[in-house]
Scaffold this motif. Structure first.
Motif, mmCIF file in Angstrom:
data_model
loop_
_atom_site.group_PDB
_atom_site.id
_atom_site.type_symbol
_atom_site.label_atom_id
_atom_site.label_comp_id
_atom_site.label_asym_id
_atom_site.label_seq_id
_atom_site.Cartn_x
_atom_site.Cartn_y
_atom_site.Cartn_z
ATOM 1 N N LEU A 1 -3.956 5.850 -8.198
ATOM 2 C CA LEU A 1 -4.840 5.035 -7.356
ATOM 3 C C LEU A 1 -6.292 5.092 -7.830
ATOM 4 C CD1 LEU A 1 -3.338 6.073 -3.908
ATOM 5 C CD2 LEU A 1 -3.175 3.804 -4.960
ATOM 6 N N GLY A 2 -6.516 5.726 -8.971
ATOM 7 C CA GLY A 2 -7.857 5.802 -9.523
ATOM 8 C C GLY A 2 -8.731 6.884 -8.941
ATOM 9 N N VAL A 3 -8.104 7.874 -8.294
ATOM 10 C CA VAL A 3 -8.853 8.978 -7.689
ATOM 11 C C VAL A 3 -8.624 10.244 -8.507
ATOM 12 C CG1 VAL A 3 -9.160 10.399 -5.634
ATOM 13 C CG2 VAL A 3 -8.647 7.961 -5.400
ATOM 14 N N ASP A 4 -9.687 10.910 -8.880
ATOM 15 C CA ASP A 4 -9.591 12.159 -9.635
ATOM 16 C C ASP A 4 -9.299 13.301 -8.663
ATOM 17 O OD1 ASP A 4 -9.843 14.374 -11.209
ATOM 18 O OD2 ASP A 4 -11.914 13.986 -11.836
ATOM 19 N N PRO A 5 -8.141 13.946 -8.754
ATOM 20 C CA PRO A 5 -7.802 15.018 -7.802
ATOM 21 C C PRO A 5 -8.777 16.186 -7.823
ATOM 22 C CG PRO A 5 -5.868 14.345 -9.055
ATOM 23 C CD PRO A 5 -7.048 13.686 -9.702
ATOM 24 N N THR A 6 -9.434 16.413 -8.946
ATOM 25 C CA THR A 6 -10.365 17.545 -9.029
ATOM 26 C C THR A 6 -11.601 17.326 -8.152
ATOM 27 O OG1 THR A 6 -11.511 16.643 -10.971
ATOM 28 C CG2 THR A 6 -9.587 18.054 -11.367
ATOM 29 N N ARG A 7 -11.800 16.103 -7.696
ATOM 30 C CA ARG A 7 -12.957 15.815 -6.842
ATOM 31 C C ARG A 7 -12.676 16.115 -5.369
ATOM 32 N NH1 ARG A 7 -14.741 9.982 -7.315
ATOM 33 N NH2 ARG A 7 -16.458 10.791 -6.028
ATOM 34 N N LEU A 8 -11.441 16.417 -5.025
ATOM 35 C CA LEU A 8 -11.133 16.752 -3.636
ATOM 36 C C LEU A 8 -11.868 18.028 -3.228
ATOM 37 C CD1 LEU A 8 -7.267 16.148 -3.428
ATOM 38 C CD2 LEU A 8 -9.097 14.584 -2.774
ATOM 39 N N LYS A 9 -12.361 18.044 -2.014
ATOM 40 C CA LYS A 9 -13.035 19.229 -1.489
ATOM 41 C C LYS A 9 -11.969 20.170 -0.928
ATOM 42 C CE LYS A 9 -17.155 16.563 -0.241
ATOM 43 N NZ LYS A 9 -18.015 16.104 0.891
ATOM 44 N N THR A 10 -11.503 21.071 -1.769
ATOM 45 C CA THR A 10 -10.414 21.955 -1.381
ATOM 46 C C THR A 10 -10.966 23.187 -0.674
ATOM 47 O OG1 THR A 10 -9.136 21.222 -3.303
ATOM 48 C CG2 THR A 10 -8.413 23.240 -2.200
ATOM 49 N N ALA A 11 -10.607 23.324 0.599
ATOM 50 C CA ALA A 11 -11.064 24.470 1.390
ATOM 51 C C ALA A 11 -10.135 25.665 1.245
ATOM 52 C CB ALA A 11 -11.169 24.063 2.866
ATOM 53 N N LEU A 12 -8.815 25.408 1.211
ATOM 54 C CA LEU A 12 -7.835 26.481 1.123
ATOM 55 C C LEU A 12 -6.680 26.058 0.232
ATOM 56 C CD1 LEU A 12 -7.477 27.608 4.868
ATOM 57 C CD2 LEU A 12 -8.539 28.924 3.028
ATOM 58 N N VAL A 13 -6.114 27.023 -0.480
ATOM 59 C CA VAL A 13 -4.856 26.840 -1.204
ATOM 60 C C VAL A 13 -3.881 27.864 -0.637
ATOM 61 C CG1 VAL A 13 -3.682 26.967 -3.429
ATOM 62 C CG2 VAL A 13 -5.994 26.014 -3.293
ATOM 63 N N LEU A 14 -2.771 27.377 -0.060
ATOM 64 C CA LEU A 14 -1.819 28.249 0.630
ATOM 65 C C LEU A 14 -0.419 28.081 0.043
ATOM 66 C CD1 LEU A 14 -3.073 27.711 4.298
ATOM 67 C CD2 LEU A 14 -3.543 29.644 2.789
ATOM 68 N N PRO A 15 0.419 29.120 0.115
ATOM 69 C CA PRO A 15 1.692 29.101 -0.610
ATOM 70 C C PRO A 15 2.888 28.541 0.150
ATOM 71 C CG PRO A 15 1.307 31.282 0.253
ATOM 72 C CD PRO A 15 0.107 30.462 0.636
ATOM 73 N N SER A 16 2.696 28.029 1.370
ATOM 74 C CA SER A 16 3.846 27.518 2.114
ATOM 75 C C SER A 16 3.444 26.333 2.977
ATOM 76 C CB SER A 16 4.457 28.606 3.001
ATOM 77 O OG SER A 16 3.613 28.894 4.101
ATOM 78 N N ASN A 17 4.406 25.460 3.243
ATOM 79 C CA ASN A 17 4.162 24.328 4.124
ATOM 80 C C ASN A 17 3.761 24.798 5.518
ATOM 81 O OD1 ASN A 17 4.818 22.457 2.152
ATOM 82 N ND2 ASN A 17 6.976 22.371 2.740
ATOM 83 N N GLU A 18 4.435 25.842 6.006
ATOM 84 C CA GLU A 18 4.168 26.319 7.360
ATOM 85 C C GLU A 18 2.720 26.789 7.505
ATOM 86 O OE1 GLU A 18 6.782 27.046 5.554
ATOM 87 O OE2 GLU A 18 8.326 26.000 6.712
ATOM 88 N N ALA A 19 2.226 27.523 6.511
ATOM 89 C CA ALA A 19 0.848 28.005 6.569
ATOM 90 C C ALA A 19 -0.135 26.846 6.536
ATOM 91 C CB ALA A 19 0.580 28.963 5.408
ATOM 92 N N ILE A 20 0.144 25.861 5.693
ATOM 93 C CA ILE A 20 -0.734 24.701 5.580
ATOM 94 C C ILE A 20 -0.767 23.915 6.881
ATOM 95 C CG2 ILE A 20 -0.892 22.413 4.508
ATOM 96 C CD1 ILE A 20 -0.137 23.730 1.876
#
Length: 313
Positions: A226-245
């Motif tokens: 879609l022309g969006v660079d994923p590295t530009r996302l403002k990532t607050a947290l990276v979590l290892p499970s769907n439930e945690a997210i």
């Protein structure tokens, strides 16, 4: 022929499949206690097995560094052979089991988290109903974990979200899934108004799965299309499970992209809201090794999954 006590002691000390299994468990974790927990033995039994193996062959497989252990160069070289030997032994065992008409045996299944938690269990129950003598072992990991297990022989069959580029593996679509962007009920996007792609990089903090997960790779791939660079996302947290997210998004101001299977009930309850942004559907794929002989049980499970897809199409 007379067998001496020395011969008996030597036979007892020689390498066994159980010792190989223990060695691989310790080598993969580089931790005696965690390995013992994983294979259902006591730490002392695991330590004794490793010491006996090292002592009989006069090699050091691990370095003891303080309270830690780590593989020696000899141990690293031996690990691949140990895994291959265990895989060959298991293949022989499965051959005998299948000669008995799938009356008994085991099936090792690896699946990525969304598939294992929401899509696959009904198929496993149906398989169990048809083949109650087959013991099913399900291991959950991300896409890389699953593909590595199928390639290395630890998994008889694997299921992943999205696609992979792995020449040794054959893949086949078994289902279709939609990724959806969800937010908490108080988030500005909760009203469902249509979002411009660029809004994704300017208006919200993101809570994402770890690198290597199918969900994250599919989401980032869709953004690039879609022309969006994923590295530009403002990532607050990276979590290892769907439930945690999901829990983090529900209670905070962030947004995430997750399978519809994981959040449909929460959206219906009003605990999450779907943002007004369409992501193209993704595929659930079954993986098998191109050259390794497929077990009858893995083929039977694959057939169950494929038949359901054909009914639904």
């Amino acid at each position: 022929m007379i067998i001496s006590n020395h011969d008996i002691e030597q036979a007892n000390a020689m390498m066994t499949l159980e010792q190989l299994h223990i060695f691989v468990a310790v080598a993969e974790r580089e931790h005696l206690t965690r390995a013992a927990e994983a294979i259902g033995l006591t730490p002392s039994a695991v330590s004794s097995a490793i010491k006996n193996l090292e002592g009989f062959y006069g090699v050091a497989l691990f370095n003891r560094v303080g309270r830690r252990i780590e593989l020696t160069e000899t141990g690293r070289l031996f690990l691949d052979e140990a895994k291959a030997t265990l895989a060959r032994a298991r293949a022989a065992e499965l051959t005998l089991a299948e000669l008995g008409g799938m009356q008994r045996g085991e099936l090792n299944v690896y699946a990525s988290q969304t598939i294992a938690s929401y899509w696959l269990p009904p198929f496993l129950m149906k398989f169990h109903d048809q083949y109650p003598g087959i013991e099913i072992h399900l291991t959950i990991g991300n896409t890389k974990t699953v593909s590595d297990a199928v390639r290395g022989g630890a998994a008889d069959i694997g299921f992943i979200e999205g696609d992979i580029d792995e020449p040794a593996l054959a893949k086949r679509e078994v289902a279709e899934d939609a990724l959806v962007i969800v937010v908490g009920p108080k988030h500005p996007w909760a009203d469902g108004r249509p979002l411009d792609p660029q809004a994704l990089v300017t208006q919200s903090n993101w809570i994402l799965r770890e690198a290597g997960s199918g969900t994250r790779s599919e989401f980032e791939s869709a953004l690039r299309d879609l022309g969006v660079d994923p590295t530009r996302l403002k990532t607050a947290l990276v979590l290892p499970s769907n439930e945690a997210i999901i829990t983090a998004v529900e209670s905070g101001s962030g947004a995430t992209a997750v399978s519809q299977f994981a959040v449909s009930s929460l959206i219906a309850q009003g605990r999450l809201a779907r943002a007004g942004f369409h992501i193209p559907p993704r595929k659930f794929m079954v993986l098998r090794h191109k050259e390794r002989k497929q077990t009858q049980s893995s083929l039977a499970l694959e057939k169950l999954c494929i038949s359901k897809m054909k009914i639904g199409s």
